[in-house]
Every structure is written in structure tokens, then in C-alpha cells.
Design an enzyme around this catalytic site. Structure first.
Site, PDB file in Angstrom:
ATOM      1  N   TYR A  39       6.563 -13.563  54.365  1.00 13.00           N
ATOM      2  CA  TYR A  39       6.577 -14.948  54.858  1.00 13.00           C
ATOM      3  C   TYR A  39       5.174 -15.559  54.841  1.00 13.00           C
ATOM      4  O   TYR A  39       5.027 -16.777  54.953  1.00 13.00           O
ATOM      5  CB  TYR A  39       7.124 -15.025  56.284  1.00 13.00           C
ATOM      6  CG  TYR A  39       8.552 -14.620  56.473  1.00 13.00           C
ATOM      7  CD1 TYR A  39       9.391 -14.304  55.395  1.00 13.00           C
ATOM      8  CD2 TYR A  39       9.095 -14.517  57.756  1.00 13.00           C
ATOM      9  CE1 TYR A  39      10.709 -13.917  55.594  1.00 13.00           C
ATOM     10  CE2 TYR A  39      10.414 -14.139  57.964  1.00 13.00           C
ATOM     11  CZ  TYR A  39      11.210 -13.830  56.881  1.00 13.00           C
ATOM     12  OH  TYR A  39      12.513 -13.442  57.095  1.00 13.00           O
ATOM     13  N   HIS A  97      12.393  -4.629  54.319  1.00 11.94           N
ATOM     14  CA  HIS A  97      12.923  -5.971  54.101  1.00 11.94           C
ATOM     15  C   HIS A  97      14.096  -6.019  53.113  1.00 11.94           C
ATOM     16  O   HIS A  97      15.095  -6.702  53.353  1.00 11.94           O
ATOM     17  CB  HIS A  97      11.801  -6.892  53.610  1.00 11.94           C
ATOM     18  CG  HIS A  97      12.046  -8.338  53.895  1.00 11.94           C
ATOM     19  ND1 HIS A  97      11.033  -9.231  54.108  1.00 11.94           N
ATOM     20  CD2 HIS A  97      13.197  -9.053  54.011  1.00 11.94           C
ATOM     21  CE1 HIS A  97      11.541 -10.436  54.348  1.00 11.94           C
ATOM     22  NE2 HIS A  97      12.850 -10.354  54.279  1.00 11.94           N
TER      23      HIS A  97
END
Length: 268
Positions: A39, A97
């Protein structure tokens, strides 16, 4: 549940935008924050937390290891870098992730490294994200039953992942729902709008309440303070059995996140 039922997400939020969002969320009473290495906002999340005045001990902080850092010699150093950005000595939850693209790094290698990160005290809990049943089975085989706190998956009334959800529940693995609002598409769904109108709630609140009543954790994000406040109120909304059934019937296998080269073979 070993993780908070309600948190604030930070996907696609960067710079001052994510600082303002996290600051507002903490002021409103959120105590769980979800971020990730990819991110590119961990430093800003850390800044917002440091400036919030909320004690770190009162917060539940989640980050996710990115695929480039899955090798045994990279995972722990990358997590230490994340801790520096987040201005903390330990995160509460660290997730893988996505499965390694093309299996470039063996699952057994990065799950072992993740377990070692926990053993070293860098993270209190470990988990996975975007894993299907087969991959979750392999992860359990590496770290042991009861060690995986959650599988964070796309889940909404339009994509209910029932086979995977059933398996995770059987294993005692908490389910964290992302894209719960379906990129906002659920806000325009007539079934949900009708329920919301009858209950005096928003469509977002109804959708989030549906997920919460199924026992899923949710991590909606917003750049607007009023939306953050409204979302949080979903935890106090109770849907009746008929309303839950009506929303359950919206299943249509509509997936919003399915990146080539990353996504596994889904179970549904």
C-alpha cells in the site's frame, strides 16, 4: 475471535489522505488499523497513530508482507522495516498478502519465515490473505493447527465464498472480509436499499452488519469522516433472519479483485 471484528482499512489511501483517514477513525473510536507493505502508506499510518494520542497498547495493528519479500532471507528484514515505518516494536497481526506468484517462493519457505517472525516477537499473531482451501491446508501443515489467526479474503453479498468460509470455520480460522461493499456496488443494490430504508440505516451499514452477523471481521475504508462514523455504527445494527436470508440470496460469484499472476485457483 482472536482479531477485532471492526477495523479501518487503508487500501489505495496514501499521503495526507491516509493520515487524515486514520486520524479521523481513531478519533471516532476505531481501534484496529489494517495496512500492507504494497500500500506504500505504512509510514503515514504510523505517523497518524503516533499523533493520535491513542496508546499503542489500545490498538490492533495489521500489516501484510508483499510477494517480493517472501524469501527466507527477506521476510523478517522487510517486517522490521515495516515496524520502523509504523513506529512500533511489534504488530498485532502479520499476513502473507497473496500466494507467491507461480510458486516462485515455496509456501513452506515463507510460512516458516512468518512463524519465525512471531517467535522473534515481531508480530503477535500470523495469518494469510487470498488463500484458497488447498493453500490454507498447506499453510496449516507448516505452522500448525491454531496458529493461523485469519484468512483475509474478498467477501461480500455478491461473492460469499461459501466453500472456503465453511472450511475456515471448521479450522477455527477467523474470516476477515475485504471489499465487503463491492467497490460501492452493494450501496446501489435494491434489496439492501429496501432493508436500509425500513431500518433507518444506510446501505453500507446494512451490508457491514450482514458480514458482522455472519461472524466476519470487516475493514472498510473511507476518506470521509461521516462515512467512517456511519460505518462504525453498523456494529450496533441488528438484522432479522428474513433480512439476512434476503441478502444471502444475492450471491452471484462477482469477484472484484482477481489479479493475473497473483490470484490462486478459487474454490468458488
Amino acid at each position: 475471535m482472536s482479531i477485532p471484528a471492526f477495523g479501518v482499512g487503508t487500501f489505495r489511501l496514501q499521503g495526507q489522505t491516509v493520515i487524515d483517514s486514520v486520524r479521523s477513525a481513531l478519533q471516532l473510536g476505531y481501534r484496529a488499523v489494517d495496512t500492507a507493505q504494497i500500500y506504500d502508506n505504512e509510514a503515514e499510518v504510523g505517523q497518524a497513530i503516533a499523533e493520535s494520542g491513542v496508546a499503542r497498547s489500545k490498538l490492533f495493528l495489521t500489516t501484510k508482507i508483499w510477494t517480493a519479500n517472501y524469501a527466507a532471507d527477506k521476510l523478517i528484514p522487510s517486517l522490521r522495516a515495516s515496524l520502523d515505518k509504523l513506529r512500533t516494536d511489534v504488530v498485532d497481526l502479520t499476513l502473507i498478502h497473496w500466494p507467491a506468484p507461480g510458486g516462485a517462493t515455496p509456501l513452506e519457505e515463507y510460512m516458516t519465515a512468518l512463524a519465525e517472525a512471531k517467535a522473534q516477537g515481531l508480530t503477535r499473531q500470523i495469518g494469510i490473505s487470498n488463500f484458497n482451501i488447498a493453500l490454507t491446508r498447506r499453510a496449516i501443515a507448516v505452522v500448525g493447527a491454531g496458529e493461523i489467526a485469519t484468512n483475509q479474503i474478498e467477501l461480500s453479498p455478491y461473492l460469499q465464498n461459501r466453500r472456503l468460509v465453511s472450511f475456515l470455520q471448521q479450522q477455527g480460522i477467523a474470516i476477515t472480509s475485504y471489499m465487503t461493499l463491492g467497490y460501492g456496488k452493494l450501496l446501489q443494490e435494491p434489496v439492501i436499499q429496501n432493508i436500509a430504508g425500513r431500518l433507518g440505516a444506510s446501505a453500507a451499514q446494512v451490508t457491514l452488519a450482514w458480514a458482522l452477523q455472519h461472524g466476519y471481521a470487516v475493514i472498510p475504508s473511507s476518506t470521509r469522516r461521516d462515512n467512517l462514523q456511519g460505518n462504525l455504527a453498523a456494529s450496533r445494527l441488528q438484522l432479522g433472519a428474513d433480512d439476512m436470508a434476503a441478502i444471502d440470496a444475492l450471491e452471484r460469484g462477482e469477484r472484484q479483485v482477481n489479479p493475473d499472476g497473483l490470484a490462486p485457483e478459487w474454490d468458488d
